[in-house]
Design a protein around this motif. Sequence first.
Motif, PDB file in Angstrom:
ATOM      1  N   ALA A  82      -3.214  83.660  35.697  1.00  0.00           N
ATOM      2  CA  ALA A  82      -2.472  82.789  34.787  1.00  0.00           C
ATOM      3  C   ALA A  82      -1.069  82.518  35.320  1.00  0.00           C
ATOM      4  CB  ALA A  82      -2.400  83.424  33.401  1.00  0.00           C
ATOM      5  N   MET A 133      -0.430  79.558  37.544  1.00  0.00           N
ATOM      6  CA  MET A 133      -0.341  78.234  36.915  1.00  0.00           C
ATOM      7  C   MET A 133       1.044  77.960  36.344  1.00  0.00           C
ATOM      8  SD  MET A 133      -4.062  77.912  35.011  1.00  0.00           S
ATOM      9  CE  MET A 133      -3.873  79.409  34.036  1.00  0.00           C
ATOM     10  N   LEU A 134       1.860  79.007  36.181  1.00  0.00           N
ATOM     11  CA  LEU A 134       3.172  78.840  35.575  1.00  0.00           C
ATOM     12  C   LEU A 134       4.325  79.030  36.547  1.00  0.00           C
ATOM     13  CD1 LEU A 134       2.607  80.715  32.183  1.00  0.00           C
ATOM     14  CD2 LEU A 134       2.810  78.256  32.521  1.00  0.00           C
TER      15      LEU A 134
END
Length: 205
Positions: free
Chosen positions: A169, A172-173
């Motif tokens: 995750a 993606m940030l």
Amino acid sequence: MTDASASPPRHSAIEDAAGFVTGLTLVALSLHLLASAGLTTGQTAGAALLISYAFDGSFALVFFVINIPFYLVAIAQMGWTFTLKTILAVALLSGLMVVLPPLVPFGDGLNPAVAGIVAGVLSGVGLLVLFRHGASLGGIGIVGLWLQDRIGLQAGWFQLAVDAVIFAAALMLLDGPLALYSLAGAAVMNILVALNHRKDRYIAR
């Protein structure tokens, strides 16, 4: 020669209090360092950092709230004493993350690679201190400690596997290099925990 059959000595209340202050201070410094460098980590703290980045929110508030469901697991599997210590540790860490940043500011020239490694060492040592005084920082740490007690799976290795999902995750940030520096720091932290948090080597509790 130490009698292996003797009951291990317990920490006193003063020793537990000193352990709490030491462990929480180290972990809070680690998280402050990560946040200042735009990095993240694994476990519940890493998830809280990512959420705070994504929504420009307060890490302290997010961290406290997302730990609440895990307290039910802790009560059922680890008992009230462990759970209450963990709730206290989470609440105090959340408070430290409010007061610490303005007291210990890091400049814009902070090297993210160095920050990631140093944060990993600080958090690894801090977590070991908390574990050895009968508490954790909630979340995945609770599940890891429960699995270690029940089936012998090292808590650090379990947490490393969970971290892989969290860092998927993070990719993606965060920018690619920042995600890699974050992963390196988390690996350092979990390796420290895996190598040192062993009941057959530490007799006090």
